[in-house]
Scaffold this motif. Sequence first.
Motif, PDB file in Angstrom:
ATOM      1  N   SER A 118       0.850  -1.180   0.000  1.00  0.00           N
ATOM      2  CA  SER A 118       0.000   0.000   0.000  1.00  0.00           C
ATOM      3  C   SER A 118       0.896   1.244   0.000  1.00  0.00           C
ATOM      4  CB  SER A 118      -0.888  -0.012   1.251  1.00  0.00           C
ATOM      5  OG  SER A 118      -1.644   1.171   1.302  1.00  0.00           O
ATOM      6  N   ARG A 119       0.604   2.193  -0.846  1.00  0.00           N
ATOM      7  CA  ARG A 119       1.393   3.417  -1.071  1.00  0.00           C
ATOM      8  C   ARG A 119       2.707   3.139  -1.817  1.00  0.00           C
ATOM      9  NH1 ARG A 119      -1.860   7.160  -1.399  1.00  0.00           N
ATOM     10  NH2 ARG A 119      -0.127   8.622  -1.334  1.00  0.00           N
ATOM     11  N   GLY A 120       2.875   1.906  -2.293  1.00  0.00           N
ATOM     12  CA  GLY A 120       4.026   1.599  -3.134  1.00  0.00           C
ATOM     13  C   GLY A 120       3.908   2.320  -4.469  1.00  0.00           C
ATOM     14  N   ARG A 121       5.028   2.517  -5.150  1.00  0.00           N
ATOM     15  CA  ARG A 121       4.998   3.326  -6.368  1.00  0.00           C
ATOM     16  C   ARG A 121       5.424   2.525  -7.597  1.00  0.00           C
ATOM     17  NH1 ARG A 121       9.479   4.054  -3.414  1.00  0.00           N
ATOM     18  NH2 ARG A 121      11.463   4.706  -4.345  1.00  0.00           N
ATOM     19  N   PHE A 122       4.826   2.903  -8.699  1.00  0.00           N
ATOM     20  CA  PHE A 122       5.145   2.334 -10.006  1.00  0.00           C
ATOM     21  C   PHE A 122       5.717   3.464 -10.850  1.00  0.00           C
ATOM     22  CE2 PHE A 122       3.046   1.335 -14.305  1.00  0.00           C
ATOM     23  CZ  PHE A 122       4.134   0.646 -14.761  1.00  0.00           C
ATOM     24  N   VAL A 123       6.955   3.286 -11.293  1.00  0.00           N
ATOM     25  CA  VAL A 123       7.648   4.314 -12.073  1.00  0.00           C
ATOM     26  C   VAL A 123       8.094   3.684 -13.390  1.00  0.00           C
ATOM     27  CG1 VAL A 123       9.612   5.909 -12.118  1.00  0.00           C
ATOM     28  CG2 VAL A 123       8.441   5.430  -9.941  1.00  0.00           C
ATOM     29  N   ALA A 124       7.616   4.229 -14.496  1.00  0.00           N
ATOM     30  CA  ALA A 124       7.890   3.578 -15.785  1.00  0.00           C
ATOM     31  C   ALA A 124       8.066   4.598 -16.903  1.00  0.00           C
ATOM     32  CB  ALA A 124       6.754   2.626 -16.146  1.00  0.00           C
ATOM     33  N   GLU A 125       8.858   4.182 -17.891  1.00  0.00           N
ATOM     34  CA  GLU A 125       8.941   4.900 -19.157  1.00  0.00           C
ATOM     35  C   GLU A 125       8.969   3.871 -20.279  1.00  0.00           C
ATOM     36  OE1 GLU A 125      11.858   8.145 -19.694  1.00  0.00           O
ATOM     37  OE2 GLU A 125      12.280   7.230 -21.651  1.00  0.00           O
ATOM     38  N   PHE A 126       8.237   4.156 -21.343  1.00  0.00           N
ATOM     39  CA  PHE A 126       8.230   3.271 -22.505  1.00  0.00           C
ATOM     40  C   PHE A 126       7.683   4.043 -23.701  1.00  0.00           C
ATOM     41  CE2 PHE A 126       4.399   2.655 -20.014  1.00  0.00           C
ATOM     42  CZ  PHE A 126       3.353   2.495 -20.914  1.00  0.00           C
ATOM     43  N   GLY A 127       7.569   3.366 -24.844  1.00  0.00           N
ATOM     44  CA  GLY A 127       7.102   4.043 -26.049  1.00  0.00           C
ATOM     45  C   GLY A 127       5.662   4.496 -25.907  1.00  0.00           C
ATOM     46  N   GLY A 128       5.418   5.772 -26.203  1.00  0.00           N
ATOM     47  CA  GLY A 128       4.070   6.327 -26.110  1.00  0.00           C
ATOM     48  C   GLY A 128       3.465   6.603 -27.475  1.00  0.00           C
ATOM     49  N   LYS A 129       2.273   7.152 -27.472  1.00  0.00           N
ATOM     50  CA  LYS A 129       1.528   7.413 -28.708  1.00  0.00           C
ATOM     51  C   LYS A 129       2.377   8.211 -29.699  1.00  0.00           C
ATOM     52  CE  LYS A 129      -2.911   9.009 -30.409  1.00  0.00           C
ATOM     53  NZ  LYS A 129      -4.196   9.647 -30.069  1.00  0.00           N
ATOM     54  N   GLY A 130       2.468   7.704 -30.933  1.00  0.00           N
ATOM     55  CA  GLY A 130       3.273   8.371 -31.953  1.00  0.00           C
ATOM     56  C   GLY A 130       4.713   7.906 -32.002  1.00  0.00           C
ATOM     57  N   ASN A 131       5.085   6.973 -31.115  1.00  0.00           N
ATOM     58  CA  ASN A 131       6.461   6.472 -31.118  1.00  0.00           C
ATOM     59  C   ASN A 131       6.792   5.802 -32.459  1.00  0.00           C
ATOM     60  OD1 ASN A 131       8.948   5.945 -29.613  1.00  0.00           O
ATOM     61  ND2 ASN A 131       8.360   3.794 -29.681  1.00  0.00           N
ATOM     62  N   ILE A 132       7.977   6.036 -32.947  1.00  0.00           N
ATOM     63  CA  ILE A 132       8.504   5.518 -34.228  1.00  0.00           C
ATOM     64  C   ILE A 132       7.480   5.579 -35.374  1.00  0.00           C
ATOM     65  CG2 ILE A 132      10.334   4.087 -33.237  1.00  0.00           C
ATOM     66  CD1 ILE A 132       8.497   1.614 -33.802  1.00  0.00           C
ATOM     67  N   GLN A 133       6.721   6.661 -35.411  1.00  0.00           N
ATOM     68  CA  GLN A 133       5.665   6.771 -36.433  1.00  0.00           C
ATOM     69  C   GLN A 133       6.248   6.719 -37.847  1.00  0.00           C
ATOM     70  OE1 GLN A 133       2.674   9.557 -35.295  1.00  0.00           O
ATOM     71  NE2 GLN A 133       1.843   9.728 -37.349  1.00  0.00           N
ATOM     72  N   ALA A 134       7.334   7.460 -38.071  1.00  0.00           N
ATOM     73  CA  ALA A 134       7.949   7.478 -39.406  1.00  0.00           C
ATOM     74  C   ALA A 134       8.528   6.109 -39.761  1.00  0.00           C
ATOM     75  CB  ALA A 134       9.039   8.545 -39.468  1.00  0.00           C
ATOM     76  N   ILE A 135       9.194   5.460 -38.777  1.00  0.00           N
ATOM     77  CA  ILE A 135       9.773   4.137 -39.032  1.00  0.00           C
ATOM     78  C   ILE A 135       8.674   3.130 -39.369  1.00  0.00           C
ATOM     79  CG2 ILE A 135      11.011   2.196 -37.986  1.00  0.00           C
ATOM     80  CD1 ILE A 135      12.697   4.233 -36.435  1.00  0.00           C
ATOM     81  N   LEU A 136       7.573   3.184 -38.627  1.00  0.00           N
ATOM     82  CA  LEU A 136       6.469   2.256 -38.899  1.00  0.00           C
ATOM     83  C   LEU A 136       5.871   2.476 -40.284  1.00  0.00           C
ATOM     84  CD1 LEU A 136       4.347   1.765 -35.651  1.00  0.00           C
ATOM     85  CD2 LEU A 136       5.446   0.018 -37.030  1.00  0.00           C
ATOM     86  N   GLN A 137       5.702   3.746 -40.670  1.00  0.00           N
ATOM     87  CA  GLN A 137       5.167   4.041 -42.004  1.00  0.00           C
ATOM     88  C   GLN A 137       6.088   3.461 -43.081  1.00  0.00           C
ATOM     89  OE1 GLN A 137       4.768   8.300 -41.871  1.00  0.00           O
ATOM     90  NE2 GLN A 137       2.665   8.224 -41.100  1.00  0.00           N
ATOM     91  N   ALA A 138       7.394   3.629 -42.869  1.00  0.00           N
ATOM     92  CA  ALA A 138       8.365   3.105 -43.832  1.00  0.00           C
ATOM     93  C   ALA A 138       8.308   1.577 -43.872  1.00  0.00           C
ATOM     94  CB  ALA A 138       9.768   3.570 -43.450  1.00  0.00           C
ATOM     95  N   LEU A 139       8.183   0.974 -42.714  1.00  0.00           N
ATOM     96  CA  LEU A 139       8.131  -0.484 -42.607  1.00  0.00           C
ATOM     97  C   LEU A 139       6.899  -1.034 -43.312  1.00  0.00           C
ATOM     98  CD1 LEU A 139       9.504  -2.940 -41.284  1.00  0.00           C
ATOM     99  CD2 LEU A 139       8.300  -2.394 -39.179  1.00  0.00           C
ATOM    100  N   TYR A 140       5.755  -0.445 -43.035  1.00  0.00           N
ATOM    101  CA  TYR A 140       4.512  -0.897 -43.657  1.00  0.00           C
ATOM    102  C   TYR A 140       4.566  -0.710 -45.169  1.00  0.00           C
ATOM    103  CZ  TYR A 140       2.082  -1.498 -39.162  1.00  0.00           C
ATOM    104  OH  TYR A 140       1.681  -1.926 -37.926  1.00  0.00           O
TER     105      TYR A 140
END
Length: 258
Positions: free
Chosen positions: A127-149
Amino acid sequence: MNNVLIPDTNWDSNLYEDKHAFVWQYGEDLLKLLNPKPGESILDLGCGTGQLTEKIALAGAEVMGIDSAPAMIEKARQNYPDLRFEVGDARNFQVEQPLDAVFSNAALHWVKEADAAIACIYQALKSRGRFVAEFGGKGNIQAILQALYSALAAFNLPTEKLNPWYFPSIGEYATLLEKQGFDVTYAILFDRPTALAEKEAGIANWMQMFASSFLAGLSAEQQTQVTGAIEEYLKPTLYHEGTWTADYRRIRIVAIKL
């Protein structure tokens, strides 16, 4: 703990350490948000080869790292034999005693079943423990994905099915956390263009390391063809003065278990 955090991805731990050190180097900034203290019990979720796990330990915390990839865990144990590392699944893990914090850097965008991961994280915390995170969010690698597709269109592959990533918005992810009983105290989505190592080979190395699920069904010749098409597509925007840049966007979250 089952090895299914990142399905169908064969991680090359040497390639990861040699060419993709930015993954944990950028994560050092996230450690300031975590602010680990002596005696705290902390889980590093998706620990990779252990660099940030060690930094948490150096702050005096009792830390364990888990990752789905046996190759990563094996390398982490070689790197830091005094620390505890286990193979584990973000969607289905349990801890022996409730923790002060769960920390995760650059891992949770591999977990499409975000609800299951959040439930496990919640259960793991005091209880009162914390979750701290970072990861890819909305729009991440958008250009790379477009190129890949675009490059894969000629092969009629089910690109959406092959896509292993989950890149949520702040609203989407904060809502999931709140539904499970977290109080979201900090959330930010930001651009973080990231220079890739190895000059001209940068985007090809990136594809080999992180986008292998898209290429697995192709012959070596076809893979080379796709990589070449991606380089051609992205050169005007992501290649400058001999260096490739990945168009990263990150979501960073702090949430407290109520």
